[in-house]
Design a protein around this motif. Structure first.
Motif, short mmCIF file in Angstrom:
data_model
loop_
_atom_site.label_atom_id
_atom_site.label_comp_id
_atom_site.label_asym_id
_atom_site.label_seq_id
_atom_site.Cartn_x
_atom_site.Cartn_y
_atom_site.Cartn_z
N THR A 93 41.75 -10.64 -20.53
CA THR A 93 40.59 -10.28 -19.71
C THR A 93 39.37 -10.07 -20.60
OG1 THR A 93 42.02 -9.18 -18.09
CG2 THR A 93 39.67 -8.68 -18.00
N TRP A 94 38.26 -10.71 -20.22
CA TRP A 94 36.97 -10.52 -20.89
C TRP A 94 36.03 -9.86 -19.90
CZ3 TRP A 94 31.89 -11.72 -20.08
CH2 TRP A 94 31.01 -11.70 -21.17
N THR A 95 35.30 -8.80 -20.35
CA THR A 95 34.41 -8.06 -19.47
C THR A 95 33.06 -7.90 -20.13
OG1 THR A 95 36.31 -6.80 -18.63
CG2 THR A 95 34.12 -5.93 -18.14
N SER A 96 31.99 -8.18 -19.40
CA SER A 96 30.65 -8.00 -19.95
C SER A 96 30.38 -6.52 -20.17
CB SER A 96 29.60 -8.60 -19.01
OG SER A 96 29.62 -7.96 -17.74
N THR A 97 29.57 -6.22 -21.19
CA THR A 97 29.32 -4.82 -21.56
C THR A 97 27.85 -4.44 -21.44
OG1 THR A 97 29.17 -5.52 -23.88
CG2 THR A 97 31.30 -4.68 -23.11
N GLU A 98 27.04 -5.25 -20.78
CA GLU A 98 25.64 -4.91 -20.54
C GLU A 98 25.26 -5.44 -19.17
OE1 GLU A 98 22.58 -7.14 -22.64
OE2 GLU A 98 24.15 -8.40 -23.52
N PRO A 99 24.25 -4.81 -18.54
CA PRO A 99 23.85 -5.27 -17.21
C PRO A 99 23.15 -6.61 -17.28
CG PRO A 99 22.38 -3.55 -17.97
CD PRO A 99 23.49 -3.62 -18.98
N LEU A 100 23.16 -7.30 -16.15
CA LEU A 100 22.42 -8.56 -16.02
C LEU A 100 21.00 -8.25 -15.57
CD1 LEU A 100 25.16 -10.66 -14.17
CD2 LEU A 100 24.87 -10.29 -16.63
N GLY A 101 20.17 -9.27 -15.53
CA GLY A 101 18.81 -9.10 -15.03
C GLY A 101 18.73 -9.39 -13.55
N TYR A 102 17.68 -8.92 -12.91
CA TYR A 102 17.44 -9.24 -11.51
C TYR A 102 16.98 -10.70 -11.38
CZ TYR A 102 17.50 -4.32 -9.96
OH TYR A 102 17.87 -3.04 -9.65
N GLY A 103 17.31 -11.32 -10.23
CA GLY A 103 16.81 -12.65 -9.90
C GLY A 103 17.11 -13.69 -10.95
N SER A 104 18.30 -13.64 -11.54
CA SER A 104 18.66 -14.56 -12.63
C SER A 104 19.97 -15.26 -12.35
CB SER A 104 18.76 -13.80 -13.96
OG SER A 104 17.54 -13.16 -14.28
N THR A 105 20.10 -16.47 -12.90
CA THR A 105 21.35 -17.23 -12.80
C THR A 105 22.01 -17.28 -14.17
OG1 THR A 105 20.58 -18.56 -10.93
CG2 THR A 105 22.40 -19.46 -12.23
#
Length: 395
Positions: A93-105
């Motif tokens: 399992t790989w998990t992101s460790t920072e939030p994403l940006g709004y309105g982004s792909t």
């Protein structure tokens, strides 16, 4: 003697038996059949793959079954910036460790090595929500304003959001005030943009307050989302409280619970009485222009005034201050003649100014005025603890 047909049957049966016997010997011979089950290929899944309107704080999770993950990349398709993440100990399992940006792909590419020794690739995209508006969590008092002095024992903590909050419960769940030592407290929504936190009783002197709003990615309702998280620390200084009595026209001063001084005062006259109740100092200025038009009493009104005052400490947002007023010295200690302020002579006003600051308390009794409203900046202490708790969205 057997018939010919019986002899023929016995001959065929004997031959079959002989053939069966010869096939059953030598079980490991070259004629023995063998089967080998092929090991499975890796199966890779991307949580939220293909999602649109995803929350930017929901982690991107990539999973592998029947194999181990190798490289995983999550990249903003517009900026080409990669999102950081971590692989667990099992490499499944790989998990992101920072939030994403709004309105982004974001394009997700993952590789895994299967139990069969072959590599598998999986791709997907995730598009985050685009807010109609974003709300910043402004703090009152501003931490920089009290970094050197600390706050008084009556200081409420106030978040003022730059956009209206529709889902107050969702937002309040992300707010916290941690006091050291621990003291009971709670939130109260003044209106759609202002929420205050106060303790059940005054803060203990020396308390440290850690204040947090984890609202980035939180849906405020009506298309509004939290713009950023915020965490600040406040320190509570010594206890300074004043008890102003309109009946005696005197104000007693207490430092850490011990009375240290009494001052003659003049409060609001009958037409403009000072509010009754606990006031909290929200600002202080050595020189200040007092203009009644700031709270709606403007030129043409018989109660209009504009004057330069010294040693001024604001105790409500409708023009009430503790300050020096040389014009009322003759009435101080006997008669209430002000427009709602608490007037002092020069010596007492400067002494008071040098010791009292933001968050310190002025309790007003017997003024003949109405109760200080809860919404009048820091009218928080006008409510009972039960009524205060009822103002929480989580009550």
């Amino acid at each position: 003697m057997l018939p010919k047909r019986a002899l023929l049957f016995a001959s065929v049966l004997g031959a079959a038996t002989l053939a069966l016997t010869s096939c059953s010997t030598g079980g490991t011979g070259e004629n023995t059949p063998t089967t080998t089950a092929e090991k499975p290929a890796a199966s890779v899944t991307i949580d939220e793959a293909g999602a649109t309107g995803a929350s930017p704080v929901t982690p991107v999770v990539v999973r592998a079954d029947h194999g181990e993950l190798g490289d995983v990349s999550v990249v903003n398709t517009e900026t080409s910036r990669a999102v950081s993440g971590e692989l667990d100990e099992s490499a499944s399992t790989w998990t992101s460790t920072e939030p994403l940006g709004y309105g982004s792909t974001y394009e997700v590419v993952a590789h895994a090595l299967g139990d069969n020794g072959k590599q598998t690739e999986q791709r997907g995209t995730i598009t985050t929500v685009t807010p109609r508006a974003q709300a910043e969590p402004n703090l009152i008092p501003g931490p920089a304003a009290v970094a050197d002095t600390g706050v008084g024992v009556g200081q409420p903590i106030s978040f003022q959001f730059t956009q209206p909050v529709t889902d107050k419960a969702a937002v309040e769940k992300q707010l916290s005030v941690v006091s050291e030592p621990a003291q009971e407290g709670g939130w109260y929504w003044i209106d759609d943009q202002n929420v205050h936190y106060r303790p059940k009783e005054y803060w203990q002197p020396g308390t440290t307050l850690t204040v947090s709003a984890k609202v980035y990615g939180v849906d405020f309702g009506n298309g509004v989302y939290g713009a950023s998280d915020r965490t600040e620390t406040y320190h509570v200084h010594d206890s300074w409280t004043a008890k102003a009595d309109g009946a005696t026209a005197q104000m007693a001063i207490f430092h850490n619970g011990q009375q240290v001084r009494t001052m003659p005062i003049s409060m609001g006259k009958d037409e403009t009485p000072t509010h009754v109740g606990t006031h909290v100092i929200s600002d202080k200025q050595a020189s200040y222009t007092m203009d009644s038009c700031t709270y709606g009493v403007c030129q043409g009104d018989p109660d209009y005034y504009r004057s330069e005052e010294r040693w001024s400490l604001r105790i409500s947002n409708d023009g009430e201050f503790v300050h020096e007023n040389p014009n009322s010295v003759g009435a101080q200690g006997s008669t209430n003649v002000s427009h709602g302020c608490i007037n002092l002579n020069a010596e007492n006003a400067q002494w008071f100014f040098e010791r009292f600051g933001l968050g310190d308390v002025v309790e007003v009794t017997n003024s003949g005025g109405p109760q200080l409203p809860v919404w009048d900046l820091y009218g928080d202490w006008s409510l009972s603890w039960q009524d205060w708790q009822a103002g929480s969205a989580l009550h």
